[in-house]
Design a protein around this motif. Sequence first.
Motif, PDB file in Angstrom:
ATOM      1  N   SER A   1     -26.499  35.862   0.926  1.00 11.60           N
ATOM      2  CA  SER A   1     -26.515  34.746   1.871  1.00 11.60           C
ATOM      3  C   SER A   1     -25.572  35.074   3.011  1.00 11.60           C
ATOM      4  CB  SER A   1     -26.054  33.449   1.202  1.00 11.60           C
ATOM      5  OG  SER A   1     -26.961  33.068   0.196  1.00 11.60           O
TER       6      SER A   1
ATOM      7  N   GLU B   1     -22.712  44.677  -6.512  1.00 13.49           N
ATOM      8  CA  GLU B   1     -21.713  43.840  -7.168  1.00 13.49           C
ATOM      9  C   GLU B   1     -21.476  42.575  -6.339  1.00 13.49           C
ATOM     10  OE1 GLU B   1     -19.885  44.234 -10.112  1.00 13.49           O
ATOM     11  OE2 GLU B   1     -21.401  45.770 -10.458  1.00 13.49           O
ATOM     12  N   PRO B   2     -21.160  41.459  -6.969  1.00 12.55           N
ATOM     13  CA  PRO B   2     -20.847  40.230  -6.225  1.00 12.55           C
ATOM     14  C   PRO B   2     -19.661  40.460  -5.287  1.00 12.55           C
ATOM     15  CG  PRO B   2     -21.210  39.720  -8.528  1.00 12.55           C
ATOM     16  CD  PRO B   2     -21.165  41.222  -8.419  1.00 12.55           C
TER      17      PRO B   2
ATOM     18  N   SER C   1     -22.134  36.257   1.359  1.00 10.33           N
ATOM     19  CA  SER C   1     -21.966  36.077  -0.080  1.00 10.33           C
ATOM     20  C   SER C   1     -23.045  36.868  -0.806  1.00 10.33           C
ATOM     21  CB  SER C   1     -22.085  34.587  -0.429  1.00 10.33           C
ATOM     22  OG  SER C   1     -22.113  34.417  -1.830  1.00 10.33           O
ATOM     23  N   VAL C   2     -22.610  37.724  -1.728  1.00  7.38           N
ATOM     24  CA  VAL C   2     -23.533  38.497  -2.550  1.00  7.38           C
ATOM     25  C   VAL C   2     -23.363  38.040  -3.985  1.00  7.38           C
ATOM     26  CG1 VAL C   2     -24.229  40.794  -3.317  1.00  7.38           C
ATOM     27  CG2 VAL C   2     -23.327  40.472  -0.997  1.00  7.38           C
ATOM     28  N   THR C   3     -24.458  37.589  -4.588  1.00  7.76           N
ATOM     29  CA  THR C   3     -24.459  37.183  -5.992  1.00  7.76           C
ATOM     30  C   THR C   3     -25.600  37.896  -6.705  1.00  7.76           C
ATOM     31  OG1 THR C   3     -25.979  35.334  -5.665  1.00  7.76           O
ATOM     32  CG2 THR C   3     -23.620  34.873  -5.328  1.00  7.76           C
ATOM     33  N   ALA C   4     -25.738  37.641  -7.988  1.00  8.76           N
ATOM     34  CA  ALA C   4     -26.851  38.219  -8.733  1.00  8.76           C
ATOM     35  C   ALA C   4     -28.196  37.714  -8.205  1.00  8.76           C
ATOM     36  CB  ALA C   4     -26.710  37.868 -10.213  1.00  8.76           C
ATOM     37  N   ASP C   5     -28.188  36.543  -7.544  1.00 10.10           N
ATOM     38  CA  ASP C   5     -29.428  35.968  -7.009  1.00 10.10           C
ATOM     39  C   ASP C   5     -29.810  36.525  -5.644  1.00 10.10           C
ATOM     40  OD1 ASP C   5     -29.679  34.330  -9.249  1.00 10.10           O
ATOM     41  OD2 ASP C   5     -28.447  32.765  -8.325  1.00 10.10           O
TER      42      ASP C   5
ATOM     43  N   LEU D   1     -17.647  38.521  -1.571  1.00 10.97           N
ATOM     44  CA  LEU D   1     -17.575  37.496  -0.531  1.00 10.97           C
ATOM     45  C   LEU D   1     -16.810  38.109   0.631  1.00 10.97           C
ATOM     46  CD1 LEU D   1     -18.087  34.531   0.288  1.00 10.97           C
ATOM     47  CD2 LEU D   1     -15.838  34.005  -0.655  1.00 10.97           C
TER      48      LEU D   1
END
Length: 118
Positions: free
Chosen positions: A75, A36-37, A68-72, A39
């Motif tokens: 980072s 899941e996204p 930072s965790v995103t669908a992409d 920060l």
Amino acid sequence: MSVEVVAVERRLWSGRATFVVAQTTEGEIGIMPSHEPVLGQLVEGGVVRVTTTDGETVSAAVHGGFLSVTADGVSILAESAELAEEIDIAAARAALTVEDEAERARASGRLRAAGQSA
């Protein structure tokens, strides 16, 4: 998943990974593909470990910043960071004796990233 470990001065590592572990102010967090996204704020003197798709582990000492965790992908955006193989172990051990608490935390993180006990 795509992972980047970036410090203010340079990109330390980027590539594909199966697992990322980082130390945040809320505790240690493990990230796998499709997480899941989220920060998170990284701790001073923390360690980030990335397990690559080849099964290798990339370790870095990170000092402040964010995860930072995103669908992409993931980072790691650190104020400063060093890969384990770049760490001067003797200098890090010497820094454990300084009076500055933040500097001691950084030294401890550098040693842990390099696989040494603090």
